[in-house]
Design a protein around this motif. Structure first.
Motif, PDB file in Angstrom:
ATOM      1  N   SER A   6       0.853  -1.185   0.000  1.00 55.40           N
ATOM      2  CA  SER A   6       0.000   0.000   0.000  1.00 55.40           C
ATOM      3  C   SER A   6       0.892   1.239   0.000  1.00 55.40           C
ATOM      4  O   SER A   6       2.110   1.144   0.222  1.00 55.40           O
ATOM      5  CB  SER A   6      -0.884   0.003   1.250  1.00 55.40           C
ATOM      6  OG  SER A   6      -0.067   0.199   2.406  1.00 55.40           O
ATOM      7  N   ALA A   7       0.293   2.389  -0.206  1.00 54.13           N
ATOM      8  CA  ALA A   7       1.065   3.640  -0.189  1.00 54.13           C
ATOM      9  C   ALA A   7       1.742   3.835   1.162  1.00 54.13           C
ATOM     10  O   ALA A   7       2.896   4.267   1.238  1.00 54.13           O
ATOM     11  CB  ALA A   7       0.157   4.823  -0.522  1.00 54.13           C
ATOM     12  N   GLU A   8       1.040   3.502   2.238  1.00 55.39           N
ATOM     13  CA  GLU A   8       1.607   3.645   3.582  1.00 55.39           C
ATOM     14  C   GLU A   8       2.794   2.698   3.776  1.00 55.39           C
ATOM     15  O   GLU A   8       3.827   3.076   4.334  1.00 55.39           O
ATOM     16  CB  GLU A   8       0.526   3.353   4.630  1.00 55.39           C
ATOM     17  CG  GLU A   8       0.990   3.565   6.049  1.00 55.39           C
ATOM     18  CD  GLU A   8      -0.123   3.318   7.056  1.00 55.39           C
ATOM     19  OE1 GLU A   8       0.071   2.443   7.923  1.00 55.39           O
ATOM     20  OE2 GLU A   8      -1.171   3.986   6.950  1.00 55.39           O
ATOM     21  N   GLU A   9       2.630   1.465   3.324  1.00 56.45           N
ATOM     22  CA  GLU A   9       3.726   0.491   3.442  1.00 56.45           C
ATOM     23  C   GLU A   9       4.933   0.908   2.612  1.00 56.45           C
ATOM     24  O   GLU A   9       6.076   0.737   3.033  1.00 56.45           O
ATOM     25  CB  GLU A   9       3.243  -0.896   3.015  1.00 56.45           C
ATOM     26  CG  GLU A   9       2.257  -1.515   3.986  1.00 56.45           C
ATOM     27  CD  GLU A   9       1.606  -2.771   3.446  1.00 56.45           C
ATOM     28  OE1 GLU A   9       1.392  -3.701   4.243  1.00 56.45           O
ATOM     29  OE2 GLU A   9       1.303  -2.820   2.222  1.00 56.45           O
ATOM     30  N   LYS A  10       4.681   1.462   1.431  1.00 63.80           N
ATOM     31  CA  LYS A  10       5.777   1.963   0.592  1.00 63.80           C
ATOM     32  C   LYS A  10       6.520   3.083   1.306  1.00 63.80           C
ATOM     33  O   LYS A  10       7.757   3.150   1.259  1.00 63.80           O
ATOM     34  CB  LYS A  10       5.255   2.443  -0.762  1.00 63.80           C
ATOM     35  CG  LYS A  10       4.824   1.332  -1.678  1.00 63.80           C
ATOM     36  CD  LYS A  10       4.254   1.884  -2.978  1.00 63.80           C
ATOM     37  CE  LYS A  10       3.646   0.775  -3.815  1.00 63.80           C
ATOM     38  NZ  LYS A  10       3.028   1.283  -5.041  1.00 63.80           N
ATOM     39  N   GLN A  11       5.784   3.971   1.987  1.00 62.52           N
ATOM     40  CA  GLN A  11       6.407   5.056   2.737  1.00 62.52           C
ATOM     41  C   GLN A  11       7.267   4.508   3.869  1.00 62.52           C
ATOM     42  O   GLN A  11       8.392   4.949   4.082  1.00 62.52           O
ATOM     43  CB  GLN A  11       5.340   6.004   3.284  1.00 62.52           C
ATOM     44  CG  GLN A  11       5.905   7.177   4.063  1.00 62.52           C
ATOM     45  CD  GLN A  11       6.781   8.088   3.228  1.00 62.52           C
ATOM     46  OE1 GLN A  11       6.535   8.289   2.048  1.00 62.52           O
ATOM     47  NE2 GLN A  11       7.813   8.624   3.836  1.00 62.52           N
ATOM     48  N   GLU A  12       6.740   3.520   4.586  1.00 58.93           N
ATOM     49  CA  GLU A  12       7.500   2.893   5.676  1.00 58.93           C
ATOM     50  C   GLU A  12       8.764   2.229   5.142  1.00 58.93           C
ATOM     51  O   GLU A  12       9.836   2.333   5.752  1.00 58.93           O
ATOM     52  CB  GLU A  12       6.638   1.860   6.402  1.00 58.93           C
ATOM     53  CG  GLU A  12       5.542   2.451   7.249  1.00 58.93           C
ATOM     54  CD  GLU A  12       4.665   1.387   7.890  1.00 58.93           C
ATOM     55  OE1 GLU A  12       5.153   0.263   8.143  1.00 58.93           O
ATOM     56  OE2 GLU A  12       3.485   1.683   8.132  1.00 58.93           O
TER      57      GLU A  12
END
Length: 111
Positions: free
Chosen positions: A23-29
């Motif tokens: 997800s976008a959040e996981e990519k950011q992490e």
């Protein structure tokens, strides 16, 4: 296709698979984790003796990223030092052998 090309090709494939599943959040992490790791590696590199920095930099300019996945950074100095005084062909041979041995472990670690 030589070992370096195969390794890069596999890494690229894994990166695409990971990108499609996150997800976008996981990519950011993940980006933040890579940033932290990059900073840690940079700080470690800066703390190496000048001779070792130069040798590592020369290898990276020839396409070798020196990261020994089976050990920690403290052992890096010993392994890198083993490459001192070797010809380009000898260094390539040693690194090809190392990565041939470790390719499965590296792939597992990445995935």
């Amino acid at each position: 296709m030589d070992l370096k090309e195969r390794f890069v090709q596999r890494l690229t494939g894994f990166a695409k698979q990971i990108d499609e599943k996150l997800s976008a959040e996981e990519k950011q992490e993940l980006a933040e984790a890579f940033n932290d790791l990059t900073l840690e590696i940079r700080n470690y590199f800066d703390a190496l003796p000048d001779k070792l920095q130069k040798s590592t930099n020369e290898l990276m300019k020839r396409g070798w990223f020196i990261c020994f996945f089976d050990d920690n950074f403290d052992d890096y100095h010993q392994k890198e030092s083993a490459l001192f005084g070797k010809t380009t062909a000898e260094k390539n041979e040693l690194l090809e052998q190392y990565f041939e041995l470790k390719i499965s472990e590296i792939e597992e670690l990445i995935t």
